[in-house]
Design a protein around this motif. Structure first.
Motif, mmCIF file in Angstrom:
data_model
loop_
_atom_site.group_PDB
_atom_site.id
_atom_site.type_symbol
_atom_site.label_atom_id
_atom_site.label_comp_id
_atom_site.label_asym_id
_atom_site.label_seq_id
_atom_site.Cartn_x
_atom_site.Cartn_y
_atom_site.Cartn_z
ATOM 1 N N ARG A 57 4.024 -1.466 -27.570
ATOM 2 C CA ARG A 57 2.834 -2.216 -27.167
ATOM 3 C C ARG A 57 2.444 -3.336 -28.131
ATOM 4 N NH1 ARG A 57 -1.400 -0.970 -24.195
ATOM 5 N NH2 ARG A 57 -2.787 -1.235 -25.962
ATOM 6 N N GLY A 58 3.060 -3.373 -29.304
ATOM 7 C CA GLY A 58 2.620 -4.304 -30.349
ATOM 8 C C GLY A 58 2.973 -5.760 -30.078
ATOM 9 N N VAL A 59 2.756 -6.559 -31.103
ATOM 10 C CA VAL A 59 3.073 -7.979 -30.984
ATOM 11 C C VAL A 59 4.134 -8.373 -32.016
ATOM 12 C CG1 VAL A 59 0.800 -8.625 -30.126
ATOM 13 C CG2 VAL A 59 1.246 -8.647 -32.584
ATOM 14 N N VAL A 60 4.700 -9.553 -31.812
ATOM 15 C CA VAL A 60 5.722 -10.099 -32.695
ATOM 16 C C VAL A 60 5.083 -10.517 -34.021
ATOM 17 C CG1 VAL A 60 7.346 -12.021 -32.955
ATOM 18 C CG2 VAL A 60 7.031 -10.944 -30.703
ATOM 19 N N SER A 61 5.629 -10.031 -35.148
ATOM 20 C CA SER A 61 5.132 -10.483 -36.456
ATOM 21 C C SER A 61 5.776 -11.799 -36.841
ATOM 22 C CB SER A 61 5.457 -9.487 -37.562
ATOM 23 O OG SER A 61 5.022 -8.217 -37.233
ATOM 24 N N ALA A 62 7.043 -11.936 -36.504
ATOM 25 C CA ALA A 62 7.763 -13.157 -36.855
ATOM 26 C C ALA A 62 9.019 -13.252 -36.000
ATOM 27 C CB ALA A 62 8.144 -13.141 -38.334
ATOM 28 N N ALA A 63 9.484 -14.466 -35.789
ATOM 29 C CA ALA A 63 10.701 -14.688 -35.009
ATOM 30 C C ALA A 63 11.618 -15.628 -35.771
ATOM 31 C CB ALA A 63 10.349 -15.290 -33.649
ATOM 32 N N SER A 64 12.931 -15.390 -35.686
ATOM 33 C CA SER A 64 13.877 -16.269 -36.363
ATOM 34 C C SER A 64 13.933 -17.610 -35.633
ATOM 35 C CB SER A 64 15.270 -15.635 -36.392
ATOM 36 O OG SER A 64 15.797 -15.575 -35.078
ATOM 37 N N TYR A 65 14.475 -18.617 -36.306
ATOM 38 C CA TYR A 65 14.554 -19.933 -35.672
ATOM 39 C C TYR A 65 15.333 -19.841 -34.357
ATOM 40 C CZ TYR A 65 12.606 -22.071 -39.879
ATOM 41 O OH TYR A 65 11.775 -22.422 -40.916
ATOM 42 N N ALA A 66 16.388 -19.002 -34.347
ATOM 43 C CA ALA A 66 17.191 -18.863 -33.120
ATOM 44 C C ALA A 66 16.356 -18.272 -31.987
ATOM 45 C CB ALA A 66 18.412 -17.987 -33.396
ATOM 46 N N ALA A 67 15.449 -17.330 -32.316
ATOM 47 C CA ALA A 67 14.593 -16.732 -31.274
ATOM 48 C C ALA A 67 13.509 -17.714 -30.848
ATOM 49 C CB ALA A 67 13.972 -15.439 -31.791
ATOM 50 N N ARG A 68 13.036 -18.523 -31.786
ATOM 51 C CA ARG A 68 11.977 -19.490 -31.456
ATOM 52 C C ARG A 68 12.460 -20.483 -30.413
ATOM 53 N NH1 ARG A 68 9.517 -21.042 -37.434
ATOM 54 N NH2 ARG A 68 9.502 -18.910 -38.220
ATOM 55 N N ARG A 69 13.771 -20.740 -30.413
ATOM 56 C CA ARG A 69 14.322 -21.673 -29.423
ATOM 57 C C ARG A 69 14.110 -21.173 -27.997
ATOM 58 N NH1 ARG A 69 19.496 -22.091 -32.120
ATOM 59 N NH2 ARG A 69 18.661 -22.830 -34.102
ATOM 60 N N TYR A 70 13.923 -19.861 -27.843
ATOM 61 C CA TYR A 70 13.651 -19.299 -26.512
ATOM 62 C C TYR A 70 12.147 -19.213 -26.227
ATOM 63 C CZ TYR A 70 18.572 -18.037 -26.401
ATOM 64 O OH TYR A 70 19.951 -18.091 -26.395
ATOM 65 N N GLY A 71 11.361 -19.745 -27.136
ATOM 66 C CA GLY A 71 9.905 -19.739 -26.915
ATOM 67 C C GLY A 71 9.206 -18.532 -27.530
ATOM 68 N N VAL A 72 9.973 -17.716 -28.252
ATOM 69 C CA VAL A 72 9.355 -16.547 -28.891
ATOM 70 C C VAL A 72 8.598 -17.009 -30.146
ATOM 71 C CG1 VAL A 72 9.791 -14.329 -30.012
ATOM 72 C CG2 VAL A 72 11.216 -15.065 -28.073
ATOM 73 N N HIS A 73 7.373 -16.518 -30.310
ATOM 74 C CA HIS A 73 6.643 -16.851 -31.520
ATOM 75 C C HIS A 73 5.775 -15.677 -31.958
ATOM 76 C CE1 HIS A 73 3.052 -17.354 -29.117
ATOM 77 N NE2 HIS A 73 3.719 -18.166 -28.316
ATOM 78 N N SER A 74 5.245 -15.769 -33.180
ATOM 79 C CA SER A 74 4.484 -14.640 -33.703
ATOM 80 C C SER A 74 3.201 -14.458 -32.908
ATOM 81 C CB SER A 74 4.173 -14.842 -35.185
ATOM 82 O OG SER A 74 3.563 -16.081 -35.374
ATOM 83 N N ALA A 75 2.710 -13.216 -32.882
ATOM 84 C CA ALA A 75 1.490 -12.805 -32.177
ATOM 85 C C ALA A 75 1.684 -12.684 -30.666
ATOM 86 C CB ALA A 75 0.314 -13.732 -32.484
ATOM 87 N N MET A 76 2.901 -12.925 -30.191
ATOM 88 C CA MET A 76 3.198 -12.756 -28.765
ATOM 89 C C MET A 76 3.533 -11.272 -28.532
ATOM 90 S SD MET A 76 6.618 -14.444 -27.099
ATOM 91 C CE MET A 76 5.900 -15.986 -26.586
ATOM 92 N N PRO A 77 3.103 -10.690 -27.390
ATOM 93 C CA PRO A 77 3.467 -9.292 -27.139
ATOM 94 C C PRO A 77 4.997 -9.112 -27.193
ATOM 95 C CG PRO A 77 1.871 -10.038 -25.522
ATOM 96 C CD PRO A 77 2.277 -11.254 -26.312
ATOM 97 N N LEU A 78 5.439 -7.982 -27.760
ATOM 98 C CA LEU A 78 6.877 -7.720 -27.877
ATOM 99 C C LEU A 78 7.553 -7.770 -26.509
ATOM 100 C CD1 LEU A 78 6.585 -4.847 -30.465
ATOM 101 C CD2 LEU A 78 7.887 -6.952 -30.819
ATOM 102 N N ARG A 79 6.825 -7.271 -25.478
ATOM 103 C CA ARG A 79 7.414 -7.244 -24.131
ATOM 104 C C ARG A 79 7.661 -8.649 -23.597
ATOM 105 N NH1 ARG A 79 3.378 -2.529 -22.024
ATOM 106 N NH2 ARG A 79 4.444 -0.822 -23.091
ATOM 107 N N THR A 80 6.751 -9.570 -23.931
ATOM 108 C CA THR A 80 6.948 -10.962 -23.508
ATOM 109 C C THR A 80 8.158 -11.553 -24.216
ATOM 110 O OG1 THR A 80 4.541 -11.101 -23.379
ATOM 111 C CG2 THR A 80 5.753 -13.168 -23.190
ATOM 112 N N ALA A 81 8.264 -11.242 -25.520
ATOM 113 C CA ALA A 81 9.404 -11.735 -26.288
ATOM 114 C C ALA A 81 10.704 -11.251 -25.663
ATOM 115 C CB ALA A 81 9.292 -11.265 -27.732
ATOM 116 N N TYR A 82 10.693 -9.993 -25.213
ATOM 117 C CA TYR A 82 11.897 -9.419 -24.607
ATOM 118 C C TYR A 82 12.259 -10.144 -23.314
ATOM 119 C CZ TYR A 82 15.118 -6.095 -22.484
ATOM 120 O OH TYR A 82 16.209 -5.527 -21.892
#
Ligand SMILES: [Mg+2]
Length: 413
Positions: A38-63
């Motif tokens: 249920r938590g949120v993203v603490s940090a994302a690598s540059y490679a993950a950021r390219r997919y729009g993942v960023h910190s404070a986003m729900p983990l499920r959204t990142a997935y």
């Protein structure tokens, strides 16, 4: 003429995790937990950021955005250890160091030319030393003001060094978006866009009087910032001059020790509100909430929790302090209760869309509340349950020298 560096570690949490598991390098990595949690993203690598993942986003959204990312748990002990190594290098480099967060610092290197060489050479030397001591990439901005150094380190990323020679400040800043100015968030950006101001250069060429008329003191500060200055009361103190803990807190001692859970929770809510009001007055956002509990025998306990996102909203602080209370109160009579907000920053950082919507609703409600409070006094409006018993409170502010935080008007109009 002063020379400042702003040192900022690159993708800090992710880079530290890579030290422990080098196979993560270059891959899309999400720090914060498993994708089904249920938590949120603490940090994302540059490679993950390219997919729009960023910190404070729900983990499920990142997935959803990046299903092939590698999800790892955060390890705050590891981050603290790496941060301590960075601090050690910085303190050996200059006696004037201010940590702005766990992975970010301002240092004043004015007058160290004989020791470290000219600014650019000194910055490269420091960049190398941090890398050698920690194994981590970092970026350093250097210039005649802290504002400039901060903007430079951002422009230097990843793993770069950027120095703006004295006299070149305005030319460097002119083509950058106004949003690059620390302290300019979505709201100020929107108002500036409405005036047709999109670049820092547009801002610099604007009549200062117009900015003041439009934004008050904050407008004057903006005018200075557009010139690359620590303007308008910016960074009043010396770098490294103030090592106070950075926090805003309220506490109260009960006239008579109490174990009445209604009184205790109402008091907590009230204290949380008061802390949130002052955060908004100072335009600061907090990431960490601490509860202080003192029992009749004077035994005192403090328990802290870090929030998913930085906040200045009553309900976030109320919920967090109440949870801390419920988890830690042993049922005995309480003598003193306190709520402290720390981990302060000058903007709320990135929040998820859902969070953003909720926050916007709260913010408009609360700014109305604050306006009434300003006019009629603090006791006139309260979201907390009704108070029982008399209420004596003490306030403590130890404000950080965050870009833009101090020169915001203390009270909103
Ligand atoms: Mg960083």
């Amino acid at each position: 003429m002063k020379t400042f560096f702003h040192v900022d570690m690159d993708a800090f949490f992710v880079s530290v995790e890579e030290l422990y598991d080098p196979s993560l390098k270059g891959k899309p990595v999400v720090v914060g937990g498993r994708p089904d949690q249920r938590g949120v993203v603490s940090a994302a690598s540059y490679a993950a950021r390219r997919y729009g993942v960023h910190s404070a986003m729900p983990l499920r959204t990142a997935y959803k955005l990046c299903p092939h990312a590698i999800f790892v748990d955060g390890h705050s002990d590891r981050y603290r250890q790496s941060s301590a190594k960075v601090v050690e290098v910085l303190r050996a480099f200059s006696p004037q160091v201010s940590m702005a967060s766990i992975d970010e610092a301002y240092i004043d290197i004015t007058g160290s030319e004989r020791l470290h060489g000219p600014p650019l050479e000194a910055a490269h030397k420091l960049h190398e030393r941090i890398r050698a001591a920690t194994g981590l990439n970092n970026s350093i901005g250097a210039g005649t003001s802290r504002l400039l150094a901060k903007i430079c380190s951002d422009q230097a990323k990843p793993n770069g060094v950027l120095w703006i020679a004295p006299g070149m400040e305005a030319r460097f800043l002119a083509p950058l978006d106004v949003r690059k100015i620390p302290g300019v968030g979505k709201v100020t950006e929107k108002s500036l866009h409405a005036l047709g101001i999109r670049k820092i250069g547009d801002l610099a060429s604007l009549d200062t009087a117009l900015l003041e008329q439009r934004f008050g003191k904050w407008g004057l500060a903006l005018a200075g910032k557009a010139q690359g200055l620590d303007a308008g009361g910016w960074f009043d103190g010396e770098v490294g001059g103030d090592e106070e803990p950075k926090s805003v807190s309220h506490e109260t001692t009960f006239d008579k020790d109490t174990a009445d859970v209604v009184v205790l929770e109402a008091t907590l809510a009230k204290l949380s509100e008061m802390v949130a009001t002052r955060l908004r007055d100072y335009r600061l956002w907090s990431r960490t909430v601490q509860l202080k509990l003192r029992y009749s025998d004077f035994s005192t306990y403090t328990r802290a929790r870090t929030l998913d996102h930085a906040t200045q909203i009553d309900i976030d602080l109320i919920e967090c302090s109440r949870r801390l209370f419920q988890e830690n109160w042993n049922g005995r009579p309480v003598r003193l209760l306190g709520v402290q907000a720390s981990g302060l920053q000058g903007d709320e950082g990135q929040v998820s869309l859902l969070e953003e919507e909720k926050n916007q609703r709260w913010k408009s409600a609360l700014s109305a509340v604050d306006r009434i409070r300003d006019r009629f006094g603090a006791s006139s409006v309260s979201l907390a349950s009704s108070m029982k018993g008399s209420f004596r409170e003490r306030a403590h502010d130890a404000l950080p020298d965050i870009p833009g935080a101090k020169d915001h008007p203390k009270r909103r109009k």
